[in-house]
Design an enzyme around this catalytic site. Structure first.
Site, mmCIF file in Angstrom:
data_model
loop_
_atom_site.group_PDB
_atom_site.id
_atom_site.type_symbol
_atom_site.label_atom_id
_atom_site.label_comp_id
_atom_site.label_asym_id
_atom_site.label_seq_id
_atom_site.Cartn_x
_atom_site.Cartn_y
_atom_site.Cartn_z
ATOM 1 N NE ARG A 1 -3.600 2.547 1.206
ATOM 2 C CZ ARG A 1 -4.715 2.924 0.627
ATOM 3 N NH1 ARG A 1 -5.205 2.243 -0.382
ATOM 4 N NH2 ARG A 1 -5.371 3.978 1.035
ATOM 5 C CG HIS B 1 -6.550 2.392 -5.806
ATOM 6 N ND1 HIS B 1 -6.296 1.141 -5.252
ATOM 7 C CD2 HIS B 1 -7.252 3.076 -4.862
ATOM 8 C CE1 HIS B 1 -6.833 1.092 -4.040
ATOM 9 N NE2 HIS B 1 -7.415 2.245 -3.776
ATOM 10 C CD GLN C 1 -11.908 2.237 -4.925
ATOM 11 O OE1 GLN C 1 -11.390 2.175 -3.829
ATOM 12 N NE2 GLN C 1 -13.226 2.151 -5.079
ATOM 13 C CG ASP D 1 -9.851 10.287 -6.083
ATOM 14 O OD1 ASP D 1 -10.245 10.288 -4.899
ATOM 15 O OD2 ASP D 1 -8.715 9.891 -6.414
ATOM 16 C CB CYS E 1 -12.193 5.629 -4.928
ATOM 17 S SG CYS E 1 -11.262 7.168 -4.814
ATOM 18 N NE ARG F 1 -10.875 -1.720 -2.684
ATOM 19 C CZ ARG F 1 -9.925 -0.947 -2.170
ATOM 20 N NH1 ARG F 1 -10.144 0.330 -1.954
ATOM 21 N NH2 ARG F 1 -8.728 -1.437 -1.874
#
Ligand code: CP
Ligand code: NVA
Length: 314
Positions: free
Chosen positions: A116, A143, A146, A233, A272, A300
């Site tokens: 991450r 990502h 996602q 986002d 997201c 997720r």
């Protein structure tokens, strides 16, 4: 390719999940079908031991709510274990090399490693030296988890992917790059509205254009016209410094009820998360009837389980 005509084999060729650019459309569909199975099992309370006797390493270089909790809970739900490793508590923070870390972590019996908030080049380097599957849990430029999860959400809500139009409004960041790659590979039409200087990576745009229509514009209304999905986002990502100039340039790139009104009447609003109400999206839209952001966050969990199940199966 129509996802509804695809017959899943629940098998993945790629050893790692680093970028959507590396995956074939079939592999994307494999993950989405596996997520569907995971969600169904969860909803009916069916227990599976797919990760029994397996331990997953979670090496996190930055804060996280969704990615961390959805992996930790997902691994438990599949009967597995995890080792949570904050990067700043490892020797990486004191200069130990990625090569040494990657080789050595593979020798303790971990079955996969989720990274991450590393730079993209670091994620690729981990994978180069790792004998176990490496999963990109967000990098500065992509990502993938996602967007796979979001494709699953769209499929669930719209019943298809092919020929849908998705409009992304705002910073051409990691989410925008992965959206272009993932949606174009699923034959969706992608329109991105970003100000000059903050458009998505040109190489990603060119790659996406090989699969479907990808339009980059400064005009929000051109992008959202007749869209089935409107996505946005944050203006400032984790890998960015606070930047007032950037915020000022993006200030006009917000999703408001007026913007949503130009999309199809049944358009979904997607984000997201985390959300900054009043910046990239107005509260009316984020909390409105068209918003599916909580379902995105929920999914997720199931997508992450699908990824771990398929990557550790071989
Ligand atoms: N969307 C997402 O990756 O959220 P977190 O940063 O909370 O993990
Ligand atoms: N672009 C955002 C996404 C967070 C999930 C960031 O990188 O911070």
């Amino acid at each position: 390719m129509d996802i509804n005509k695809y017959s899943p084999k629940f098998k993945i060729k790629s050893q790692h999940l680093l970028h959507l650019a590396d995956l074939s459309t079939e592999e994307i569909f494999e993950y989405l079908y596996a997520a569907k199975v995971m969600k169904k099992k969860y909803k009916v309370g069916e227990i599976t031991g797919i990760l029994k006797n397996k331990t997953i390493g979670l090496l996190f270089g930055n804060v996280s709510t969704r990615t961390r909790v959805s992996f930790q809970m997902g691994i438990r739900q599949l009967g597995g274990h995890y080792v949570f490793l904050p990067k700043n508590e490892t020797q990486l923070s004191r200069g130990e090399s990625i090569k040494d870390t990657a080789v050595m972590l593979g020798r303790y019996g971990l079955s996969a490693l989720v990274l991450r908030a590393f730079n993209d080049s670091e994620v690729t380097e981990f994978a180069k030296y790792s004998e176990i599957p490496v999963v990109n849990g967000i990098s500065d430029t992509s990502h993938p988890l996602q967007i796979l999860s979001d494709l699953f959400t769209v499929w669930e809500m719209k019943g298809k992917l092919e020929n849908l139009k998705i409009a992304y409004i705002g910073d051409g960041n990691n989410i925008a790059n992965s959206l272009i790659m993932g949606c174009s590979k699923c034959d969706m039409n992608v329109s991105i509205a970003s100000p000059n200087g903050y458009t998505p990576d040109q190489r990603v745009v060119e790659r996406g254009m090989q699969y479907s229509d990808v339009v980059i514009t400064n005009d929000i209304y051109e992008a959202v016209k007749n869209a089935d999905i409107v996505y946005t986002d944050v203006f400032i990502s984790m890998s960015d410094e606070e930047d007032e100039k950037k915020k000022a340039k993006l200030a006009r790139y917000r999703v408001t009820p007026e913007v949503m009104a130009q999309a199809k009447p049944d358009a979904l609003f997607m984000h997201c998360m985390p959300v900054h109400r009043g910046e990239e999206v107005s509260a009316e839209v984020a909390d409105g009837e068209q918003s599916v952001m909580y379902t995105q966050a929920e999914n997720r969990l199931h997508l992450n389980k699908a990824v771990l199940a398929l990557l550790t199966k071989r």
